[in-house]
Design a protein around this motif. Sequence first.
Motif, PDB file in Angstrom:
ATOM      1  N   ARG A 181     -41.101  23.338  -8.022  1.00 14.07           N
ATOM      2  CA  ARG A 181     -41.063  21.948  -8.280  1.00 14.07           C
ATOM      3  C   ARG A 181     -40.781  21.515  -9.983  1.00 14.07           C
ATOM      4  O   ARG A 181     -41.230  22.289 -10.763  1.00 14.07           O
ATOM      5  N   THR A 182     -40.044  20.526 -10.406  1.00 11.40           N
ATOM      6  CA  THR A 182     -40.224  20.115 -11.661  1.00 11.40           C
ATOM      7  C   THR A 182     -40.872  18.682 -11.987  1.00 11.40           C
ATOM      8  O   THR A 182     -40.435  17.771 -11.276  1.00 11.40           O
ATOM      9  N   GLY A 183     -41.398  18.599 -13.108  1.00  9.44           N
ATOM     10  CA  GLY A 183     -41.922  17.359 -13.658  1.00  9.44           C
ATOM     11  C   GLY A 183     -41.093  16.815 -14.672  1.00  9.44           C
ATOM     12  O   GLY A 183     -40.810  17.584 -15.524  1.00  9.44           O
ATOM     13  N   LEU A 184     -40.753  15.468 -14.741  1.00  9.28           N
ATOM     14  CA  LEU A 184     -39.927  14.955 -15.732  1.00  9.28           C
ATOM     15  C   LEU A 184     -40.808  13.790 -16.396  1.00  9.28           C
ATOM     16  O   LEU A 184     -41.434  12.821 -15.559  1.00  9.28           O
ATOM     17  N   VAL A 185     -40.861  13.735 -17.744  1.00  6.48           N
ATOM     18  CA  VAL A 185     -41.683  12.823 -18.323  1.00  6.48           C
ATOM     19  C   VAL A 185     -40.907  12.248 -19.309  1.00  6.48           C
ATOM     20  O   VAL A 185     -40.306  12.813 -20.435  1.00  6.48           O
ATOM     21  N   VAL A 186     -40.980  10.811 -19.484  1.00 10.32           N
ATOM     22  CA  VAL A 186     -40.389   9.880 -20.546  1.00 10.32           C
ATOM     23  C   VAL A 186     -41.475   9.075 -21.027  1.00 10.32           C
ATOM     24  O   VAL A 186     -42.444   8.355 -20.224  1.00 10.32           O
ATOM     25  N   GLY A 187     -41.753   8.645 -22.238  1.00 15.05           N
ATOM     26  CA  GLY A 187     -42.840   7.812 -22.704  1.00 15.05           C
ATOM     27  C   GLY A 187     -42.728   7.246 -23.760  1.00 15.05           C
ATOM     28  O   GLY A 187     -41.803   7.603 -24.861  1.00 15.05           O
ATOM     29  N   ASP A 188     -43.366   6.210 -24.175  1.00 14.12           N
ATOM     30  CA  ASP A 188     -43.512   5.569 -25.527  1.00 14.12           C
ATOM     31  C   ASP A 188     -44.898   5.404 -26.036  1.00 14.12           C
ATOM     32  O   ASP A 188     -45.624   4.805 -25.384  1.00 14.12           O
ATOM     33  N   ALA A 189     -45.192   6.112 -27.013  1.00 12.37           N
ATOM     34  CA  ALA A 189     -46.533   6.040 -27.670  1.00 12.37           C
ATOM     35  C   ALA A 189     -47.083   5.048 -28.144  1.00 12.37           C
ATOM     36  O   ALA A 189     -48.004   5.062 -28.586  1.00 12.37           O
ATOM     37  N   GLY A 190     -46.291   3.893 -28.477  1.00 17.44           N
ATOM     38  CA  GLY A 190     -46.558   2.603 -29.072  1.00 17.44           C
ATOM     39  C   GLY A 190     -46.426   2.492 -30.557  1.00 17.44           C
ATOM     40  O   GLY A 190     -47.400   1.974 -31.196  1.00 17.44           O
ATOM     41  N   GLY A 191     -45.065   3.080 -31.191  1.00 17.96           N
ATOM     42  CA  GLY A 191     -44.785   2.926 -32.401  1.00 17.96           C
ATOM     43  C   GLY A 191     -44.800   4.063 -33.091  1.00 17.96           C
ATOM     44  O   GLY A 191     -45.168   5.067 -32.966  1.00 17.96           O
ATOM     45  N   PRO A 192     -44.406   3.771 -34.511  1.00 20.61           N
ATOM     46  CA  PRO A 192     -44.489   5.059 -35.482  1.00 20.61           C
ATOM     47  C   PRO A 192     -45.703   5.084 -36.030  1.00 20.61           C
ATOM     48  O   PRO A 192     -46.763   4.396 -35.841  1.00 20.61           O
ATOM     49  N   GLY A 193     -45.773   6.167 -36.946  1.00 21.56           N
ATOM     50  CA  GLY A 193     -47.034   6.355 -37.751  1.00 21.56           C
ATOM     51  C   GLY A 193     -47.964   7.373 -37.161  1.00 21.56           C
ATOM     52  O   GLY A 193     -47.933   7.895 -36.031  1.00 21.56           O
ATOM     53  N   PRO A 194     -48.934   7.909 -38.027  1.00 19.05           N
ATOM     54  CA  PRO A 194     -49.616   9.012 -37.524  1.00 19.05           C
ATOM     55  C   PRO A 194     -50.550   8.541 -36.477  1.00 19.05           C
ATOM     56  O   PRO A 194     -50.711   9.590 -35.446  1.00 19.05           O
ATOM     57  N   HIS A 195     -51.135   7.382 -36.066  1.00 17.60           N
ATOM     58  CA  HIS A 195     -51.788   7.135 -34.860  1.00 17.60           C
ATOM     59  C   HIS A 195     -51.358   7.254 -33.851  1.00 17.60           C
ATOM     60  O   HIS A 195     -51.593   8.089 -32.747  1.00 17.60           O
ATOM     61  N   ALA A 196     -49.850   7.071 -33.676  1.00 18.98           N
ATOM     62  CA  ALA A 196     -49.046   6.903 -32.559  1.00 18.98           C
ATOM     63  C   ALA A 196     -48.793   8.264 -32.095  1.00 18.98           C
ATOM     64  O   ALA A 196     -48.794   8.994 -31.064  1.00 18.98           O
TER      65      ALA A 196
END
Length: 767
Positions: free
Chosen positions: A230-245
């Motif tokens: 099986r194959t897992g597909l992941v797309v995400g947005d970590a919440g903006g630029p910068g070191p914390h994100a």
Amino acid sequence: MTTRPGLDDLMRRRTARERGSTDPTRWLAEMAAPSMVDFALMYVLDRVLTGAPGGHEDVLRLRRTACAGRDPALTALFPEKEEVRWRRDAPAPRALLKGEAVRLAVADGQGAARLAAELDEPRLAEAAHTRMVLLLPLLDDGRLVGAALLLSAVPLPGHRLEALAEFARWTGQALGAGRELRDRLAVVAELERAALPAAETRRPGLEVAARLKEPLDGHWCTVLALPAGRTGLVVGDAGGPGPHAAARLFRLRAQIQALALTEPPPGRMLDLLDAAVRQEDHGPRDRPVGCLYAVYDPATGEVQLSSAGRITSVLVRPDGHAELLDPSPAPPLGTGHPAYPTRYLSPEPGSLILLGTRGLTLVGHDLLGVVPPAAEPPKLTETAEFTGVGGLSGLCERLLKDAGGGALALLAAGLPAPAHRPPPGSPPAAPVRRPGRDGEFVGRTTELHEVRRLLEDARLVTVTGGPGIGKSRLAAESAAALVHDFPDGVVGVDLSAVRSPAGVPRPVEEALRETVGLSLVELTVRRLLLVLDGCDGLLEPCALFVRSLLRAAPRLRVLGTGRQPFGLTGEHVLPLSPLGLDAAVRLFTALASPRPAGEDPADVRRLCARLDAVPLMVELAACSAPAGADAAALAGRFDALGDFAGFGDEAAAEAARAAVERSHELCTDAERLLWARLAVFQGRFDLHAVEQVCVDERLPVEETLRALSALIDKSVVTSELGRRGRGYRLLHGVRGHGAERLAALPEHATLPARRDAWLAEAAGHDL
């Protein structure tokens, strides 16, 4: 350190907007503490700071360059810029010079003092005592340029250790090359680049292409290889630029990779990620975290999918018609959404799935505009020929170009014909029970995953907890979720009705023969999970039987449930607590519908809190609620009539009482007496309260303490840690059972006054 073409220009633009610390070690310290560890202290070699050539002197001269942590008093003990000297031949510096990390699982007094001496930090001995210590080398091209000292009051999980090691690696390179703010941003870019899969990836029955635009903006995607092809597909947005994100991006990626091996449904995966994001320290400028997780099974052609936040998922059928797979996505991660649903799809052979972190456009069609009311969904003729010029990669390039400005992570997956389709006219397969999605099994996502994780390393795992807490249900759901992990089967046995020590093996053998056609002797060469439920009545005989089984069958795993553990060597114990209040509310509303019109949700929360969020008590209250009674009225019944009589009918009251009565039978006379006296407390109490209220000639101090310890071991008394130390509590049902016994004792008239005196003395104290 290299970056991708075009990344330099992007970093220069960001540098103009994000002026901050130019010291990479400060970035690392503030990244690590307090969100990941309690305390972080950074060191840099003097020769790196001054630019002097390196030598082979016996003593390493370093300076503290950054310090961060939860406790200001602790950070004040280690002023920055002070010099320390480490002898090369000391064990810790010698390991760092070899590029090795130094780790103390829990530093005792002797170990902390020894490390403090080696690091020329006498004040470290007290700070590190009873904490986990992690000393990471900061390396540039294999040469030591500095070190990171990290302290944590709790053991760090594997994904967090990996994240810290990655941050230390890039910080060391930034130090060695003398790159300042530009390299801090490059670290972020490299972390995000690591989350991007190859431009084109082939998996069983699937072709995938991935693209990333504006890599510093926190968008990411990846492809996971799961068991059974099986194959897992992941797309995400970590919440903006910068070191914390970027740190959040790295943590999410590591968590998904670890969790994916346990094969949770996508909705369950997002439940776990939501809990992880909520545990982070959030700043006022943090943005929502979006994520989509999909699993493709080439054997059936089925796609499972769940999304959180503004993530676009589009299915393009072979004829070119497009539709949104999730037109109403759930809220972003970290918002405490009750439960992320899993969608089950069976796309036609030759279909295309497009996953993106924001709206996609192609050939003049805005795919976010594909909504159900449209009579005819848009037809994207270009995607129907994606196997033409450029293939999937060419399609991704056109999508990125048409998307305009802004960041975008994109995955395109082409689905061929599945390996197997049922012939036309064949009856549909029986539905598969999905733990936590069918029925009313809610609020135990973390525990379900923890059982699976523990069974990967331990041969014996025991779920413990008080009456009605959900031990049997968690074991049953865990067994259902683990059925594919044990090729020789999963067998459940109920031992609650066994009363004779000699009768323990018989129900186990019967269950083995009925379920998998095996005898006890045949277990010696089998990889099988044996679930033993209700081992309380004959704990010692059950423990001896389990020990014999594990010795004779090296591939066997045992999952047990009981009010207390077996006490065997190598046993891993998972104590089960009441549900979270939100989960208890979901459970109640699912079972007690339809609810009266105009019912205040706050009243439902108060009712569940009155029931201490004990699953059995919530279920019985919901199922026995009189017609038309709202939550406020139900809570009033319990306040007026007690823990059992407050239920809507006698059958529910007897079921609740029977669950608690079994615990009462397993107690000694002294434990029963203390149980009854503890029922005088309506909430949390401490050890001083027990001594002041419950001790007398019949129950001296020593006997009281022994009885209290036994009641805790038997999950009658719940122990919890508060701001002022350890406290105790009797949960709903247990307290009611004790109150009924207390009413028959002569001291029932005097104990309330002693309790009130203790309350007056403890007024204003947070227990």
